[in-house]
Design an enzyme around this catalytic site. Structure first.
Site, short mmCIF file in Angstrom:
data_model
loop_
_atom_site.label_atom_id
_atom_site.label_comp_id
_atom_site.label_asym_id
_atom_site.label_seq_id
_atom_site.Cartn_x
_atom_site.Cartn_y
_atom_site.Cartn_z
N ASP A 10 29.20 40.50 41.48
CA ASP A 10 29.63 40.73 40.97
C ASP A 10 29.43 42.75 40.86
OD1 ASP A 10 30.93 40.52 38.74
OD2 ASP A 10 28.58 41.15 37.42
N ASP A 12 30.97 44.67 37.16
CA ASP A 12 30.38 45.45 35.96
C ASP A 12 29.25 44.28 35.33
OD1 ASP A 12 33.10 46.41 35.76
OD2 ASP A 12 34.04 44.63 35.74
N GLU A 19 29.93 48.98 31.72
CA GLU A 19 30.20 48.02 30.21
C GLU A 19 31.04 49.63 29.25
OE1 GLU A 19 32.28 46.56 30.06
OE2 GLU A 19 31.99 44.54 31.51
N GLY A 53 37.33 39.96 31.10
CA GLY A 53 39.13 40.29 30.59
C GLY A 53 39.90 41.32 30.26
N LYS A 85 43.68 51.98 29.48
CA LYS A 85 42.79 52.18 29.55
C LYS A 85 42.13 52.38 31.25
CE LYS A 85 38.84 49.70 30.68
NZ LYS A 85 38.37 47.89 31.27
N ASN A 128 39.56 49.69 39.62
CA ASN A 128 38.56 49.87 38.93
C ASN A 128 37.41 49.49 40.13
OD1 ASN A 128 40.34 49.88 36.78
ND2 ASN A 128 38.70 48.22 36.55
C1 XBP Z 1 33.82 42.30 34.07
C2 XBP Z 1 35.40 42.22 32.67
C3 XBP Z 1 35.61 43.59 32.96
C4 XBP Z 1 35.51 44.31 32.69
C5 XBP Z 1 37.02 45.50 32.17
O1 XBP Z 1 33.93 41.14 35.08
O2 XBP Z 1 34.82 41.58 31.93
O3 XBP Z 1 37.12 42.74 32.36
O4 XBP Z 1 35.18 44.15 31.63
O5 XBP Z 1 37.54 45.52 33.09
P1 XBP Z 1 32.89 41.22 35.42
P2 XBP Z 1 39.10 45.63 32.97
O6 XBP Z 1 31.38 41.18 35.50
O7 XBP Z 1 33.15 40.01 36.74
O8 XBP Z 1 32.63 42.22 37.24
O9 XBP Z 1 39.43 46.27 31.53
O10 XBP Z 1 39.93 46.06 34.26
O11 XBP Z 1 39.36 43.14 32.67
MG MG Z 2 29.39 40.97 35.01
#
Ligand code: XBP
Ligand code: MG
Length: 253
Positions: A10, A12, A19, A53, A85, A128
């Site tokens: 994963d 983020d 975050e 998302g 964003k 990203n």
């Molecule tokens: C984390 C998310 C993403 C990010 C923001 O994804 O839920 O939505 O917070 O990115 P993961 P976007 O943990 O699966 O990596 O604004 O591009 O959606």
């Molecule tokens: Mg994550």
């Protein structure tokens, strides 16, 4: 259990603490640019993370936290706001303000040396991921990952299993030949629904999530100077997660 062939990360919260100091800040900059007086502070953002998302998160904010806001074409408005964003987020990464979590570089190197394959499965926007990998590991490191499954490439984001199923398909591997690293309950539900053994590394936003179903839950991957503590499940043999740990833990799945 089949032999371990690939490790799927994963992004983020798992590769980097993006975050609070990355995505949240970028959302607020985009809101300011659009003349909106919305401010997602750290606590509110923690609540909003219930929805994965960025576009979906803005919709959730308007539905549950800011019901007075109206717009004639809300879907297009959200798409534009989210594009702004993304552009702010990429600028923040270009400033090198976000680094990878302890042990990520070490373990990625060790996985590559071991001959195991690497992939990424994330909800975030593909640009990203490119920006994060390039700003932390260098653009060449994008080739380390045989599949970078991200964002709207699947219709249903985590906790749906679609992004992991897409990734398995691209790798041409079965679920039992892979191991996932996740940081959140939504991510774990997604990988579990795809039947892939999963290890969780916690962060401040996810430390109270329910991680039932994870093979092992750790504070971090850990490094020589930064000890990983196992909070639940399978133990590791030393102070930090190694490829031998991955092979052993995967075999217990
Ligand atoms: C984390 C998310 C993403 C990010 C923001 O994804 O839920 O939505 O917070 O990115 P993961 P976007 O943990 O699966 O990596 O604004 O591009 O959606
Ligand atoms: Mg994550």
């Amino acid at each position: 259990m089949a032999q371990l062939k690939a490790v799927i990360f994963d992004v983020d919260g798992t590769l980097a603490e993006t975050e609070r100091d990355g995505h949240r800040v970028a959302f607020n900059l985009a809101f300011a640019d659009a003349g909106l007086d919305w401010n997602w502070d750290e606590a509110l953002y923690g609540q909003l993370l219930a929805v994965t998302g960025g576009k979906e998160r803005i919709k959730y904010f308007l539905a549950d936290f800011n019901t007075a806001f109206k717009h004639d074409d809300i879907d297009s408005f959200i798409v534009q706001l989210h594009a702004s964003k993304t552009s702010h987020y990429i600028s923040l990464l270009a400033d090198k303000s976000i680094c990878l979590r302890p042990g990520v570089v070490r373990l990625l190197d060790a996985i590559r040396q071991s001959g195991l394959r690497l992939a990424i499965a994330t909800t975030t926007t593909p640009a990203n991921v490119t920006a994060l990998i390039s700003s932390t590991l260098g653009a060449d490191a994008l080739d380390w990952f045989e599949c970078i499954a991200a964002g709207d490439i699947v219709p249903a984001k985590k906790p749906a299993p679609d992004i992991f199923n897409y990734c398995l398909n691209q790798l041409n591997l079965s679920a039992d030949e892979c191991l996932v690293f996740e940081d959140s309950e939504n991510g774990l539900i997604s990988s579990c629904k795809a039947s892939i053994a999963t290890i969780v590394t916690l962060n401040d936003y996810t430390k109270d999530d329910d991680f039932t179903g994870a093979l092992s839950v750790l504070t971090q991957l850990g490094d020589e100077d930064s000890v990983a503590t196992v909070v639940a499940g399978e133990k590791i043999t030393g102070d930090y997660v190694t490829v031998d740990d991955l092979i052993r833990i995967h075999a217990r799945g």
